[in-house]
Design a protein around this motif. Structure first.
Motif: not given
Lengths: 266, 244
Positions: A190-197
């Motif tokens: 879930n954190c990645l779905s914030l960090a990547v964009p």
């Protein structure tokens, strides 16, 4: 809470304090920082904290300090408990499994108050200083141009990125993202779905910015002239001398043991 | 380490410092708890990927980001220890990536083997321990937060976030490379350092040993924590000097 504090709450330059040279404000802040870190006695730190709050109210930063009160109180409480547990743990071999003694609590409260007063004085500095003031002060203090440019560029990019990050967070939440639920693996994903964009948005912006600067022949190492030159006035000199004398006095007093308490565990 | 100072003459690297700083500060500020409980899970996903992508610009950017976050929150305590610790956490990954002979093989980041994954995890652990050691030691010296508490909190959190950030790096590396923004491709040849010299390799392994051992012993021996952590900080500075 954080969104209300973020990014230099810039007050209109009405008061005499707000109109001081930014270098004077920086010097005074450093003096206050030094004074706070020299004391470890609860009574003295309480006096300094009250002084900082009083000064804040006098220069019109009361609303900002009021907004930050819960933030500061949590910091003080948490720091106090952390120190008490730490000192209590260190004292267990001497005191057995008795409760944490009063001296340890007093010392811990002083350390918590020190942390809180640092936060308050930081907020006070922000309430009378703008981002441009900070940039001008660094330039006139002869910091390397590339570093000052980077600092001011970051200050301008930061609100854009905070907005982007908040936007991404809210849109992902609207799609059902919950960062507090699920296993460790789920949370990490879930954190990645914030960090990547956020990451790719920033990289794209930087790429365009770098092309723009290069096309205008910007050089970080060339000498530059300034449109606005800062000058210290009589009021600045008076304030600098006042704070310098106060800081020296505090150093002298604390070196003689006034306002200094050693940790009960030592 | 020469590249850490040589990068300031390069426009793209200067812009990347601003990018790294603003992005790191934004990530810290959006999901941040009050200072003693400095759990910055989202923010700590960034140092490892940024360091391996942008090299010295990321190291300066991490320090700048900590300053910006401190300024934005009025947190003076964060302005004292945060920039130095974050600089170490941002500098160690890219410095060690090409220097940890025989595990590493060059500057290029190719995460397609078990050895590369091991190296990445090792660097995540070392940079997390190094950064938290410096931050916690300085905060303890100033008597703001006890060493053991902060070192454990930041260190463990950063180890987890740093390791997880492998996934972020896997996703973004190729895209950033396509933009031509990987640090050794941007920088001038004369500003790049020589990672395979004996001193560089020795300095890199010294950094690994110092970070891991001093962090572990300082936490295991709370009565001597300040002394051990202080020695660890000196060891880190020495290893950085060796990697010049």
């Amino acid at each position: 809470m954080i969104s209300s504090l973020v990014l230099l709450p810039q007050f209109e330059k009405k008061g005499i304090v707000a109109r001081l040279d930014p270098r004077t404000k920086m010097f005074c802040s450093l003096c206050v920082l030094g004074m706070i870190t020299r004391f470890s006695d609860l009574k003295f730190l309480l006096i300094i904290t009250i002084g900082v709050i009083g000064a804040g109210c006098l220069i019109g930063a009361g609303p900002l300090l009021a907004r930050a009160k819960w933030f500061v109180l949590v910091v003080i409480a948490f720091s106090t408990v952390t120190w008490a547990v730490q000192i209590g743990g260190a004292m267990l071999p001497h005191f057995g499994f008795r409760l944490i003694p009063k001296e340890a609590w007093m010392f811990s409260a002083a350390m918590g108050l020190r942390f809180g007063s640092l936060l308050l004085s930081g907020l006070l500095f922000l309430s009378i200083t703008t981002a441009t003031d900070l940039q001008d002060a660094l330039t006139s203090l002869r910091f390397p141009h590339a570093m000052v440019f980077t600092f001011s560029l970051s200050l301008r990019l930061l609100p854009a990125y905070v907005d982007t990050a908040v936007g991404i967070l809210e849109s992902q939440r609207a799609r059902g993202l919950d960062l507090r639920m699920g296993s460790l693996r789920t949370r990490a994903r879930n954190c990645l779905s914030l960090a990547v964009p956020l990451f790719m948005h920033a990289v794209r912006q930087t790429h365009l910015l770098a092309i723009g600067l290069e096309s205008r022949a910007f050089s970080p190492v060339e000498a530059r002239s300034c449109y606005r030159t800062l000058r210290l006035r009589l009021a600045d000199y008076l304030v600098i001398v006042l704070f310098f004398v106060a800081a020296l006095g505090v150093c002298w007093a604390t070196s003689r043991g006034v306002g200094v308490v050693s940790s009960p565990s030592l | 380490m020469r590249c850490v100072f040589g990068m300031w003459s390069n426009v793209r690297m200067v812009v990347l410092v601003a990018l790294s700083g603003a992005m790191y500060a934004a990530a810290i500020l959006v999901l941040r708890t009050p200072p003693p409980l400095s759990t910055q899970w989202i923010g700590q996903l960034l140092p490892m990927p940024l360091s391996l992508l942008f090299g010295p610009a990321a190291a300066w950017g991490m320090a700048l980001g900590a300053i910006l976050a401190g300024i934005a929150l009025g947190d003076y305590s964060g302005l004292i220890s945060g920039p130095i610790g974050c600089f170490i956490a941002g500098a160690l990954p890219f410095l060690l990536w090409s220097r940890l002979w025989p595990v590493s093989w060059g500057r290029q980041v190719r995460l397609n083997s078990l050895r590369a994954w091991f190296l990445f995890t090792l660097l995540a652990v070392v940079s997390a321990m190094g950064g938290s050691l410096v931050i916690a030691w300085l905060m303890d010296v100033l008597r703001l937060v006890p060493f053991r508490f902060l070192a454990l909190l930041i260190g463990l959190g950063n180890i987890v976030s740093g390791t997880v950030s492998l996934a972020l790096l896997l996703v973004v590396y190729r895209r950033v490379e396509a933009f031509g923004l990987v640090w050794w491709e941007i920088m001038d040849e004369q500003d790049l350092d020589h990672p395979r010299s004996v001193l560089s390799v020795a300095g890199a392994w010294l950094a690994v040993v110092v970070c891991v051992s001093s962090w572990t012993f300082a936490i295991a021996l709370p009565h001597h924590a300040r002394f051990i952590a202080g020695g660890g900080v000196i060891g880190i500075v020495l290893s950085l000097a060796l990697m010049w």
